[in-house]
Design a protein around this motif. Sequence first.
Motif, PDB file in Angstrom:
ATOM      1  N   LEU A   1       0.694  -1.290   0.066  1.00 46.11           N
ATOM      2  CA  LEU A   1       0.079  -0.012   0.048  1.00 46.11           C
ATOM      3  C   LEU A   1       0.787   1.374   0.158  1.00 46.11           C
ATOM      4  O   LEU A   1       0.462   2.224  -0.456  1.00 46.11           O
ATOM      5  CB  LEU A   1      -1.045   0.111   1.155  1.00 46.11           C
TER       6      LEU A   1
ATOM      7  N   SER B   1       0.289   3.982  -2.922  1.00 49.65           N
ATOM      8  CA  SER B   1       0.237   5.425  -2.696  1.00 49.65           C
ATOM      9  C   SER B   1       1.457   6.268  -3.526  1.00 49.65           C
ATOM     10  O   SER B   1       1.007   7.166  -3.760  1.00 49.65           O
ATOM     11  CB  SER B   1       0.409   5.562  -0.943  1.00 49.65           C
TER      12      SER B   1
ATOM     13  N   GLY C   1       0.592   6.307  -7.178  1.00 51.71           N
ATOM     14  CA  GLY C   1      -0.618   6.862  -7.446  1.00 51.71           C
ATOM     15  C   GLY C   1      -1.910   5.830  -7.914  1.00 51.71           C
ATOM     16  O   GLY C   1      -2.818   6.053  -8.424  1.00 51.71           O
TER      17      GLY C   1
ATOM     18  N   ASP D   1      -4.677   3.252  -6.668  1.00 53.07           N
ATOM     19  CA  ASP D   1      -5.943   3.084  -5.555  1.00 53.07           C
ATOM     20  C   ASP D   1      -6.217   1.519  -5.616  1.00 53.07           C
ATOM     21  O   ASP D   1      -6.861   1.132  -6.125  1.00 53.07           O
ATOM     22  CB  ASP D   1      -7.172   3.948  -6.085  1.00 53.07           C
TER      23      ASP D   1
ATOM     24  N   GLN E   1      -7.663  -1.027  -4.074  1.00 47.44           N
ATOM     25  CA  GLN E   1      -8.775  -1.124  -3.133  1.00 47.44           C
ATOM     26  C   GLN E   1      -8.951  -2.769  -2.654  1.00 47.44           C
ATOM     27  O   GLN E   1      -9.301  -3.053  -1.579  1.00 47.44           O
ATOM     28  CB  GLN E   1     -10.044  -0.763  -3.921  1.00 47.44           C
TER      29      GLN E   1
ATOM     30  N   GLU F   1      -6.434  -3.162   0.008  1.00 46.78           N
ATOM     31  CA  GLU F   1      -7.080  -2.705   1.175  1.00 46.78           C
ATOM     32  C   GLU F   1      -7.929  -3.566   1.993  1.00 46.78           C
ATOM     33  O   GLU F   1      -8.036  -3.738   3.179  1.00 46.78           O
ATOM     34  CB  GLU F   1      -7.544  -1.324   1.036  1.00 46.78           C
TER      35      GLU F   1
END
Length: 307
Positions: free
Chosen positions: A255, A259, A262, A264, A266, A269
């Motif tokens: 992660l 970050s 750029g 995401d 998900q 996560e």
Amino acid sequence: MTANSNAAPVIGFVGLGVMGGPMCRNVALKHAGPVLAFDSNDAAFDAVKETKARRVASLAELAAEADIVLLSLPGGPAVEAVCLGAGGLAGGARKPEVIVDLSTTTVASARAVGERLAAQGVAFADAPVARTREAAQRGELSIMVGASAELFARIEPLLRYMASDVTLCGAVGCGQVVKLINNALVFENTVALAEMMVLGERAGVAPGTLLDAVSKGSGDSFVLRNHGRKAMLPRDFPEKSFPPEYVLKDIGYVLELASSTGVDAQVTELAQRYYSATARNGFSGRYFPAVIEVIDNGGRTATSAKG
């Protein structure tokens, strides 16, 4: 530098843990030259019993003799301390020519350590490993390397003492990129398989039958054949394997990388939330496919909590 350029280099190995122990053993059994070993835990040296690996008392002693040093350590801070800290490998008058890090770290850490070592004349490669402890014992790991082409050519024969597959992934840090992506895919696939095993059983299909059938189709995977059959099917999640806390460390690295680029991430996560719930709900320190137990018990903690 070795006195005779044709002589086998002196190899040092730091970190004789779950993976490092069998890796060092393979190096000691297969390398033609001397092999030195260091670990702060006395019991760790059982891994290299009855080999020519010679125990040294300190990192300074290792650096004074070894040409190439291999590291297998818990993460980036440990690698930085061993390489660059007080009493570390680069701290003395005589430094190793090459340090190869077999640990899993952040990409940023690998690149920072590589730059600082290069400034002191020490070549560095990140070379994290994949596959199981049993593969490490057999010398059949997969190693993903971040290094220059010249350095890779020098260290590849040594890495093949421990691995059946060795891949140059790019410059320093790229080995960690590929390793972290590999791990994230395993962790995410494990969550998906666990969810479908619970679904199938509740819908009337025995888990063993489900795995047999899916393994014959396009849903087959390494995770199904290994984590699914060997851990989730028997619901066997021993200690001293790869626990959810280790998963969360690697996912945190993924992660961080996402970050910084750029992306995401998900799905990653979501996996992080499931493994956080696994660690909190009775499976801390136990084998990470225990995530199936969280799913079987409702999964509400995993999907609602961000911790």
